[in-house]
Design a protein around this motif. Structure first.
Motif, short mmCIF file in Angstrom:
data_model
loop_
_atom_site.label_atom_id
_atom_site.label_comp_id
_atom_site.label_asym_id
_atom_site.label_seq_id
_atom_site.Cartn_x
_atom_site.Cartn_y
_atom_site.Cartn_z
N LEU A 1 -39.27 -26.25 47.20
CA LEU A 1 -38.66 -25.13 46.48
C LEU A 1 -38.40 -23.95 47.41
O LEU A 1 -37.46 -23.19 47.19
N GLN A 2 -39.22 -23.79 48.45
CA GLN A 2 -38.98 -22.71 49.41
C GLN A 2 -37.67 -22.94 50.15
O GLN A 2 -36.96 -22.00 50.46
N SER A 3 -37.32 -24.22 50.38
CA SER A 3 -36.07 -24.51 51.10
C SER A 3 -34.83 -24.17 50.26
O SER A 3 -33.78 -23.90 50.82
N VAL A 4 -34.94 -24.20 48.93
CA VAL A 4 -33.79 -23.86 48.09
C VAL A 4 -33.85 -22.43 47.57
O VAL A 4 -32.94 -21.99 46.86
N ASN A 5 -34.91 -21.70 47.91
CA ASN A 5 -35.07 -20.30 47.51
C ASN A 5 -35.29 -19.44 48.75
O ASN A 5 -36.38 -18.87 48.94
N PRO A 6 -34.30 -19.32 49.62
CA PRO A 6 -34.50 -18.50 50.81
C PRO A 6 -34.62 -17.03 50.43
O PRO A 6 -33.96 -16.55 49.52
N GLY A 7 -35.51 -16.35 51.08
CA GLY A 7 -35.70 -14.92 50.83
C GLY A 7 -36.70 -14.62 49.73
O GLY A 7 -37.05 -13.46 49.53
N VAL A 8 -37.18 -15.62 49.02
CA VAL A 8 -38.18 -15.41 47.96
C VAL A 8 -39.50 -15.97 48.47
O VAL A 8 -39.57 -17.11 48.89
N MET A 9 -40.53 -15.14 48.44
CA MET A 9 -41.85 -15.60 48.88
C MET A 9 -42.52 -16.28 47.69
O MET A 9 -43.09 -15.61 46.83
N LEU A 10 -42.44 -17.59 47.64
CA LEU A 10 -42.95 -18.34 46.49
C LEU A 10 -44.47 -18.31 46.41
O LEU A 10 -45.03 -18.49 45.34
N GLU A 11 -45.14 -18.10 47.52
CA GLU A 11 -46.60 -18.05 47.49
C GLU A 11 -47.10 -16.74 46.87
O GLU A 11 -48.20 -16.70 46.33
N HIS A 12 -46.30 -15.68 46.95
CA HIS A 12 -46.69 -14.37 46.40
C HIS A 12 -45.49 -13.81 45.63
O HIS A 12 -44.73 -13.01 46.14
N LEU A 13 -45.34 -14.27 44.38
CA LEU A 13 -44.21 -13.82 43.57
C LEU A 13 -44.45 -12.43 43.02
O LEU A 13 -45.58 -12.08 42.66
N ASN A 14 -43.41 -11.65 42.97
CA ASN A 14 -43.44 -10.33 42.34
C ASN A 14 -42.74 -10.43 40.99
O ASN A 14 -41.92 -11.32 40.76
N ALA A 15 -43.06 -9.50 40.10
CA ALA A 15 -42.41 -9.49 38.80
C ALA A 15 -40.91 -9.28 38.99
O ALA A 15 -40.48 -8.41 39.74
N GLY A 16 -40.11 -10.11 38.34
CA GLY A 16 -38.68 -9.99 38.43
C GLY A 16 -38.02 -10.86 39.49
O GLY A 16 -36.79 -10.91 39.58
N ASP A 17 -38.81 -11.54 40.32
CA ASP A 17 -38.24 -12.44 41.34
C ASP A 17 -37.52 -13.59 40.64
O ASP A 17 -38.01 -14.17 39.67
N LYS A 18 -36.34 -13.92 41.13
CA LYS A 18 -35.54 -15.02 40.58
C LYS A 18 -35.81 -16.27 41.41
O LYS A 18 -35.67 -16.27 42.63
N VAL A 19 -36.24 -17.34 40.73
CA VAL A 19 -36.61 -18.59 41.40
C VAL A 19 -35.72 -19.70 40.87
O VAL A 19 -35.61 -19.90 39.67
N ARG A 20 -35.09 -20.44 41.79
CA ARG A 20 -34.31 -21.61 41.41
C ARG A 20 -35.27 -22.79 41.26
O ARG A 20 -36.02 -23.11 42.16
N VAL A 21 -35.22 -23.43 40.10
CA VAL A 21 -36.02 -24.63 39.85
C VAL A 21 -35.06 -25.74 39.40
O VAL A 21 -34.00 -25.46 38.86
N PRO A 22 -35.44 -27.00 39.62
CA PRO A 22 -34.53 -28.10 39.26
C PRO A 22 -34.33 -28.20 37.75
O PRO A 22 -35.25 -27.98 36.97
N ARG A 23 -33.12 -28.55 37.37
CA ARG A 23 -32.80 -28.79 35.96
C ARG A 23 -33.07 -30.26 35.67
O ARG A 23 -32.56 -31.13 36.35
N LEU A 24 -33.91 -30.51 34.68
CA LEU A 24 -34.27 -31.90 34.36
C LEU A 24 -33.37 -32.48 33.29
O LEU A 24 -32.91 -31.89 32.41
#
Length: 194
Positions: A171-194
């Motif tokens: 997920l880090q590879s498809v979310n550049p610029g977002v620190m997935l280990e330390h999310l802040n409120a309001g961070d936009k995260v791309r997740v797979p659509r099932l």
């Protein structure tokens, strides 16, 4: 003639009784190749390799290996290696019925395995084409939420069976610029659509 005899005697003295010594071969140490193997040696290797049974056929093209990453095999070393005795403490051993029930309770259900397979396939598709909007959805992180809480909120309880390191790095590879280990409120995260 005398010079020829003198020369031959010097050669005999120079050669002496020295026998060639064999070099000791050491494991995991590089050695210099002093001469190429001759054609007879290579031909003998080829003839040996031709006699090896190699199964070729329809079965080899359809091979698919599956591994349950959540139930890795465990190996117990013998007491001679570990230095521990094999005697069990009677207060800690479970009766066989309780052991069987505990094993059945810890076994992941078929639905959980299906979810992990679906999620992994969707995640690998997203990694191969991260700009395709049909392959992902954007989820906004809440205050005090980490990646796996976000995934649990998005997909449900099946996310507890996902391999943490793989999911985090993929997920880090498809979310550049977002620190997935330390999310802040309001961070936009791309997740797979099932």
């Amino acid at each position: 003639m005398k010079s020829l005899l003198l020369l031959s005697s010097l050669l005999l003295i120079a050669c002496g009784n020295d026998h060639p010594t064999a070099k000791i071969v050491e494991v995991n140490k590089r050695m210099v190749l002093e001469e190429w193997p001759d054609s007879n040696y290579i031909a003998s290797l080829d003839s040996i390799l031709k006699l090896e049974p190699v199964k070729k056929g329809k079965d080899t093209a359809d091979v698919s290996l599956k591994m349950n990453a959540f139930k890795a095999p465990t190996f117990k070393l013998p007491p001679s290696v570990t230095g521990k005795s094999t005697s069990r403490k009677s207060g800690l051993s479970k009766p066989p019925k309780q052991v069987k029930q505990a094993a059945e309770a810890s076994k992941p259900s078929n639905n959980a395995e299906n979810f992990v397979a679906k999620f992994s396939n969707a995640l690998s598709a997203l990694q191969s084409d991260p700009s395709n909007k049909g392959l992902y959805k954007v989820v906004t992180a809440n205050d005090g939420e980490d990646l796996f809480k976000l995934l649990r909120r998005t997909y449900g309880a099946g996310t507890q069976n996902l391999p943490r390191f793989y999911v985090l790095s993929a997920l880090q590879s498809v979310n550049p610029g977002v620190m997935l280990e330390h999310l802040n409120a309001g961070d936009k995260v791309r997740v797979p659509r099932l």
